[in-house]
Every structure is written in structure tokens, then in C-alpha cells.
Design an enzyme around this catalytic site. Structure first.
Site, short mmCIF file in Angstrom:
data_model
loop_
_atom_site.label_atom_id
_atom_site.label_comp_id
_atom_site.label_asym_id
_atom_site.label_seq_id
_atom_site.Cartn_x
_atom_site.Cartn_y
_atom_site.Cartn_z
N HIS A 1 -4.51 0.62 11.43
CA HIS A 1 -5.77 -0.09 11.70
C HIS A 1 -6.11 0.08 13.17
O HIS A 1 -6.52 -0.87 13.83
CB HIS A 1 -5.62 -1.59 11.40
CG HIS A 1 -5.00 -1.93 10.09
ND1 HIS A 1 -4.34 -3.11 9.87
CD2 HIS A 1 -4.95 -1.25 8.92
CE1 HIS A 1 -3.89 -3.14 8.61
NE2 HIS A 1 -4.25 -2.02 8.02
N GLU B 1 0.81 -1.22 0.00
CA GLU B 1 0.00 0.00 0.00
C GLU B 1 0.84 1.28 0.00
O GLU B 1 0.38 2.32 0.45
CB GLU B 1 -0.94 0.00 1.21
CG GLU B 1 -1.90 -1.18 1.21
CD GLU B 1 -3.01 -0.96 2.20
OE1 GLU B 1 -4.15 -0.73 1.75
OE2 GLU B 1 -2.75 -1.03 3.43
N HIS C 1 -11.29 -1.34 6.91
CA HIS C 1 -9.83 -1.39 6.82
C HIS C 1 -9.12 -0.59 7.92
O HIS C 1 -8.45 -1.18 8.76
CB HIS C 1 -9.46 -0.84 5.43
CG HIS C 1 -8.01 -0.91 5.10
ND1 HIS C 1 -7.54 -0.82 3.82
CD2 HIS C 1 -6.92 -1.03 5.87
CE1 HIS C 1 -6.22 -0.90 3.82
NE2 HIS C 1 -5.83 -1.02 5.05
N HIS D 1 -0.54 5.38 8.12
CA HIS D 1 -1.64 4.47 7.78
C HIS D 1 -1.74 3.45 8.90
O HIS D 1 -0.74 2.83 9.26
CB HIS D 1 -1.41 3.76 6.45
CG HIS D 1 -2.38 2.63 6.24
ND1 HIS D 1 -3.74 2.83 6.24
CD2 HIS D 1 -2.19 1.30 6.06
CE1 HIS D 1 -4.36 1.66 6.05
NE2 HIS D 1 -3.43 0.72 5.95
#
Lengths: 271, 271, 271, 271
Positions: B133, B112, B202, B131
Site C-alpha cells: 500500500h 490475500e 487499495h 503486494h
């Protein structure tokens, strides 16, 4: 435990924070002699209180705790602007009730030192103050649902916890910080004679007759909020301590505060 | 991993003492000189940011953080594909805005990396990207309930947090990963000028003007989600910061980000 | 990360667990040679998996994890009856599919070893099995609310998670334990081809093609349950991964399982 | 506190190796001989139980645990008034069923030692008692919602958990503490033959046939409360263990209590 050893332990914590080579193997309960100087003891207690509040999650990178100068009721000790967990005795500064410090002008002070200054001015019974953003308090501050004691450890909350609305106090939008004497006075007015006040969109201020009480109350105000929200979620009527129970319990508990302080002191000392 | 590289990296970050026997009494805020080489400093910051985000539970085995190359706005530094907590300076690679790396072809890159590449392309004001989670964000991403700031530490969320719907962007089912330039562009478009975007099913992406801001925002976006869900569960109207309050608060807070970074840096250094 | 170094690291963990004087200063990433013996490697993996599951809170004093014998599909390795966190290589025993062990008769075996035996018999694709009482799974097991993947890390749950009702399987009240071959067979039947099954009033069983997958799935099944209950509490419609998304995501993720294993291995090795 | 006394105490508990360099590979379950003196063993167990309960969050600065004197059913061992985590063998005192201690008059005793005295008097089957304010129990104590076992680890709760209403027992407001023989008797009456009783606005008391059972039950009563509130929040009917299941499960589990004790003992020893 009697009161005397506790004082000695607290003093020992201050010495540990400043001694060049503290021995971790030194038996607890046999602390070195307390510093004769009340100022040194007070500064050591400010350091310890900062570390305890960080250890217990009441503060994170933000929040602060102060102690009134035992020699001059118009002065108080508070760290310079920094994360509580990193405070050392060299970082603790004397402030006056106008928020001035004797530190060099280049020293960055907490923007919200007026919380402390104005509450000390308004509350002669208060000798220590905690300002925090303890997570469990934020939802109550944001909804205005009254915090009430659901168990005896938080019986000091019996008189209630008012919510400070800074938008109303400032008559308009602010950056949410109590960073002027005027906002400090408004917060002190909302606090009134209560043990604590929530600050909408921000956090809380908790006061005590001494630093042990202010730290104890901070921990159990946070705990009560957590448990109260869980009790409310169960969907049945929550039975809180009634006024008489809260008063009697608080009288008993006020003699037990030192037991928690001793435990928490050990935790931060042994880290 | 031996402890030595970590100490060296922290030193490279230019924020804390590097003497072999650092004195705990040394006042914070008097770090040694930063390394002259901006590249070395940037790589060290990528490592530190990864370790901080892991320490604070924002990332687990997955998630990543990048910093734009201070010498070339069309390049950025990002680790090779690995768990954030284990990243060392040797693992940090330069990438370009097409997602290419100068590393040997056998090096496994994050699938990603296009999240970073396309946001750097679209947002000249952004110099660091996280980024993650983070657990508390997933329920908001799955329900579309808008994240809004309920206390001043998360006032940067005032402009709102859009939700990226990859099914719509890809016009069909995907493996949920933003692993093409096209999906990266679509995510950047959803993000727009916002500080963060949730990704349905996500996680989230959070941006900042520098790495300290991006990490700070990641921590307090996660915290706000946790507290917002608790406030909503209390069953009363939740009062969020209004637009003016959020703007003023964010202006004040942006000068205080370093205080948290200093604390978190100490935590990962002392582990 | 390539697959080979991972295998070496796993082997190293096994050696560390048994070497008389493991050096904590040994650099990670430079493990000693893997044991040539597949049996030694499998036993080392059982130990590591037990320690990881305890470290991450998936198991407490109870719960167990097994690996099928790579040399004989009718055998599997499982510890003797003890707390997972305390398991060493000397405690790992070979069992057959009838639940017999080659250990001396005085050795106390897990009462529920039939969970493992009968699932290995029924599922040739399964080479590792975790049985746990992970806290977040118990409320779902007690209410029968279906676990469904709300983010890509738990996409393996796409095929659904059946609930085993032991009262029905035994046609009456039991002590809740799967301690006979018959109950093991009934559980395996409920599990069918699924990745996991909840056990009403008890816990769960989670399976994988190898130990890394079984541990990964255990961690993210637990996480999904936690996040799903939080999402449901928000009071809006929860969007789960659809069948296509879950399938595609699981295909991608299955190649990334090693990244988590490497991280968790490091955590338990560095303790 | 130096580490040495703790090691000695653990040795006195007779459960683990006491060699100066214990081998981690030594099989659990082969402890050295227990100390010949039952009194020394009992005192060591009181210390260990205090440390375990603190480690697992069942007690904080408050709460206590006692063991009945194996040589005299009219005596029991309980620490002096102090935080559980700090208790050492020198702090454990013999008390009689009227709450008197042989310690010097200056020794501060727990105000609530009558909880222990009166339950030992009323329940010959009980040989160990825990009093705690475990957070998850407070909401149930405040709402009166019945605690019921939703998984087999807490099957001992099958007979139900009554709630002690001190206001009714005292016929008026109190400071919430069970600090007289009369209140102790009233609490023992509410407890009846049950394994535990909640105390409204206060906490709980949990009993066992021995200290391992009392600690095990305390941990899993706390856990059950947490999971039960989560299950109730899911909004569907919660299926609890029925009476037969609870009874059969408790019979099986009572033989497995030592497995948890061994794990927890290791945790507090290795700290």
C-alpha cells in the site's frame, strides 16, 4: 572557523575510514595529523563525499562523485561500481580521461565514468564532480522548467542550469546512460561553463572547484528544486535572485562552504 | 526479537560477511559461500525482503512479499499473517498455488495469499511478488492516471501499469481484499504481462524474475509515482521515456539490481 | 496472531515503562506475565499509546490520548498536562466525566480534558479517544473539504468526518480550546456517531472501541488526508470507497488492528 | 565532541536531572536547582536552542539564535560563525549592540550578527532572536504571499508577517546578507512590532520574549507555512484564525511553551 582546521578534519575523516580501531570518543577539533600524501587525502575525501551525499539523500544506491588528482590534471579518483554509502578507501580507483582505470580488468567500473572524464577534460576550473538522481531534480529534468535560485544558498545557480537531451545527442533512443566518450563530450558541451546540468529522464551533474563546493552545490541544487516547485504551486509570481544578487551572493557564499562540510562530515563520522 | 537471528538470516542470504566482528573495510562483493540449502536461502531472502520494504516505507504494518520455491514451481514462500518488519525465518511458510499452507491449522495466514498463488500460476516468468500500500501509489490507483516512467530508474514501467477494479471483477461491492482464488485470477488477468498493477482503493502488486528485481521495482515504482505527481504539478508537459528508451534502459538496469540490494541489505542488517 | 499474545505484549510494555532496570536484550514474544490488575494494564496502554502517536508523528508536544476505565464507565485515564512522548505510568491520572482528577490540586491537568469527558458521556461505544494536531488534518479542518476514504486502510472514515466550528459553538471568538464542559458537549454533538471529527483551526478528535482502534484510526486518518490531498492535486476525478465497500472493509479491518499495534509497540519499546 | 560537555550544558540549563544515572521514571517538572550564575545559564540555553533548531530542521549548516544578556540589555549571547548543531558553550560569545565581540580578533563572527544587534536595540520586549532559512518559509518569502495562522499553534502570527526586501533597503543589489548596522536597522524597521519577518530570497527572523518563545515560534512558523501551502493547494477558501481568536489563543499558548521546550530538550539530550 579558519581553513586549516577544516583540512585537518577532512584528513581525519580519511584516517577514520581506514584505521582499524577508530575511537568514537576522540574529541572533534583535535584530529590526528593529516596524511602527508595528497593521494591519501583525496581518496579519503572521495569516501567522505560519497557518504555525505548518501546521508543527505542526494544519492541512493546510484550516483557517484569524483575528485581530480591534485598531482595530475589528467587523472581523477572515483569509486568502482557500487552504492555510494558503502564506498571505502579500498574501493576508490584512479581513472584517466579516457575512462581507463589501473584496477585489475575484473573490477567493475561505473558505466558512466565518461561523465567525469569528459567534464574534467573540458573544464580546467572543475576539480570535483557529482552525478546524481536527486528526486527533486527529476521533475525539472522531465519538464524542462528552468531551475532558478529563489534564495541565496543556491545563488550559484544564477548562470542557469541547461538540460541535456540524450536522445538528440545520440540521434536516437539510448539506454539513457552516458556510457561512451562521445556522450560524455556531448554532456560536457551542454554543461558549458555552468555549475550544473540536468539530464532529461535521468538526473543531473553538478561541478565545483573542489569537492566541498561540488557537494555543497549538489545539496542546495536539490533544495532549490524542492522549494521552487513549492513556490510555483503557491500560484503567485516567484521572485528569483537577479543576476547581480546571484553573483554577489555566490562570492560571499564560496567562503562559507566549509561550514556545511564540517557539519556533514561530523554527521557521517558519528553514524 | 534478539539481534542474533537477524544476523544469522543475513548470513543465510549469502551476501555479506558473517564473521563475529565484520571489518567495515572488507570489500563488498566478496561474501562468504551461500548456504547449500536452497530452501534456507529462499526463506532468508523472504525475511530480508520484508525488512527492506519496511525500512524503505514501501510497506507498513501491512503488505507482503513472496518467493517461488526454486525446487517446485507450484510452491512459494510467504510469511504468516503479520507485520513485514517483524517477520523472522520461523514465520515463513510454504504455500501451494491453491493458497494452502503446511502450517498447523491454527496459524493465521494472509487473507490475500491468493494474489501470490494466482500470479505464480499465470506467470511462469515471475519468481517473486510484492503486494503493498505504498502511499504514493494510492492517489494514482484512485484516479486512474497512468503511471509512466519519467526517469531511467523506473524504465521497467515502460509497458504500462494497469489498474485492477475489484468492484468490476467481483460484480459488486467487496471488502477490497483479494481473498479468493477467483479474485486472484482476476487480478492476474489485469496484470497480464506487465511488471506491476495498481489496485483501486487499495495498493499495488509488483512482480520480478527474482526477489531482488521485485524489491527494486517496488522501490522505484513508488519513487516514480512521487516524482510523476510532482512533475505534473509543475504545469508543463512531462516528457516520459519513450518505448525504445524504456526497453534499452531496462535491459541495462536489470544487471544493476544487485547494487541496490547490497545497500539495502546492509541497512537492515546494521539496524 | 491471536488476541492473547497481543494483550501480553501490551502488558509487557507497561512493565517496561515502570521497571527500574528493563533489559533491552529480553527476547520479544516472551513477555513477562500481564499484570493481574486491569488498572495497571490500562495505565500501561495509555503510556504506550502516547509513545506510539508521538513516534508516528500524529502528536508532537501537544495532543493526548485517554482510555475509559474498564471497571467504571464514568472514569477514564489520561496523563497530566505534558508532552505525549514523555508520559510515564506515574503521569497517568484517573479523571471523572466532569473533568475532575484525584491528583493533588497542584497537578496541572490538560485544559482540554473535557473533550474526553463529554465524548465518553455521549458515546457508550467509545472506550478510547485521541486528540491531535496531526499536520495533514489541519488543511482539511481549515477549508472544510470533506475527508473521504480513498483506500481500504481508512475505510472507517466511510460515515464521514464532520468539522467542529468552535466560533459557532461558543457564539464568538475563543482561544480555540475545548476547555469547558459546554464546549466538550458541543464537540461531542458534532462528532455524533462518527469515528472522528475535525476541529477548525485546531486539529481533530478520533475515537475507537478500544485503544488499539483509536490509535489505528488516528494513524490512517492522518495518512488518508495526506493521500487525498495528493490525489486531488492530480487533477482527475478521485474515486473513493463507496458506502458498501467502506462498511465491508471496516468489518474486515477491525480484526486486523492488532497487527499494527504489535508493530508500533515494538518500535517504541526498542527505541 | 564527547557527550560529556552536552550533558553538562543541559544541566546548566537547569531543566533536567543531572545525576549520572538519571531515572526515566523521574517525573518531569522536578529539575535540580538551576545554576546560580545567570551567564552560565544563558550560554547553556543558547547551546540548547541551537541544537533544538537543528534537530527540528529549522536550521541546517546556517542560521543562528541569540539571547539578550539578562544582566545588561545592551549585550547578547551568540555563537561564533559555525553550524548550529556543532555549537558548544565554548563557542558562545558576548556581543554588544554594535556587533562587536570580546573574543580575540581572529575569531570569525557571524556576518549577520547585526540582525540581532539592531533588533535588540529596537525591541526592548524581545530577549531572544532566531534567524533561519527554514525551507517552508522560502516560497512565501519569494512570492510575498502573506503567512497567516490556520491553526492555534501558530496564533502568534495573528499580527502578520512582513517581508523584508533587501534590494529596496540597500537601494540596489546586495549579496543578500544583513551584514551592516544599516541593513540591520532596516530589517528591524520592517519587523516593527511583529513576531517575525520573512526576508525575500533568504529566510526569516523570529523573535520572542525569551528563548523558549523564540524557538517555539520558529518551529510553528515553519509548520504553519507548510500547512498553509497545503491548504491553499486544496483549492477551497482557507479559513484563518480571526484577530480575536489569534489574540486569545496566543494568550493561552504563551503559558504552554515550556511543554514543547521540555520535549525538545529531551530529544537533543538523548541523541
Amino acid at each position: 572557523m579558519t581553513h586549516k582546521p577544516l583540512v585537518l578534519l577532512v584528513a581525519a575523516a580519511g584516517l577514520l575510514a581506514t584505521a582499524p580501531s577508530p575511537s568514537p570518543a576522540q574529541p572533534a577539533g583535535k584530529p590526528p595529523a593529516a596524511p602527508a600524501d595528497p593521494k591519501a587525502k583525496t581518496i579519503a575525501d572521495v569516501v567522505t563525499a560519497n557518504h555525505i551525499l548518501a546521508e543527505l539523500g542526494v544519492v541512493d544506491g546510484f550516483g557517484h562523485v569524483s575528485i581530480r588528482d591534485p598531482n595530475d590534471p589528467n587523472k581523477f579518483y572515483l569509486a568502482r561500481s557500487m552504492a555510494p554509502e558503502l564506498v571505502t578507501s579500498a574501493d576508490v580507483l584512479e581513472h584517466d580521461l579516457d575512462g581507463n582505470s589501473t584496477a585489475p580488468a575484473s573490477t567493475k567500473l561505473y558505466l558512466e565514468r565518461f561523465i567525469h572524464a569528459e567534464i574534467y577534460r573540458a573544464r580546467p576550473d572543475v576539480n570535483a564532480i557529482v552525478h546524481c538522481h536527486a528526486p527533486s531534480l527529476i521533475p525539472f529534468a522531465a519538464t524542462g522548467i528552468p531551475l532558478k535560485p529563489l534564495y541565496h544558498m543556491s545563488s550559484f545557480l544564477g548562470p542557469g542550469v541547461p538540460v541535456f537531451e540524450i536522445h538528440k545527442a545520440a540521434n536516437g533512443a539510448t539506454d539513457m546512460l552516458v556510457k561512451t566518450p562521445e556522450l560524455g563530450k556531448a554532456l560536457a558541451k551542454t554543461l558549458g561553463a555552468h555549475p550544473a546540468a540536468l539530464m532529461r529522464g535521468h538526473g543531473a551533474v553538478i561541478v565545483g572547484r573542489d569537492v566541498q563546493a561540488a557537494v555543497f552545490r549538489s545539496v542546495y541544487t536539490e533544495m532549490n528544486a524542492r522549494l521552487q516547485s513549492q513556490a510555483m504551486a503557491l500560484g503567485a509570481k516567484v521572485i528569483y535572485l537577479d543576476a547581480d544578487e546571484a553573483k554577489k551572493s555566490e562570492e560571499t557564499n564560496s567562503a562559507l562552504v566549509g561550514r556545511s562540510w564540517e557539519l556533514w562530515l561530523r554527521k557521517v563520522r558519528d553514524k
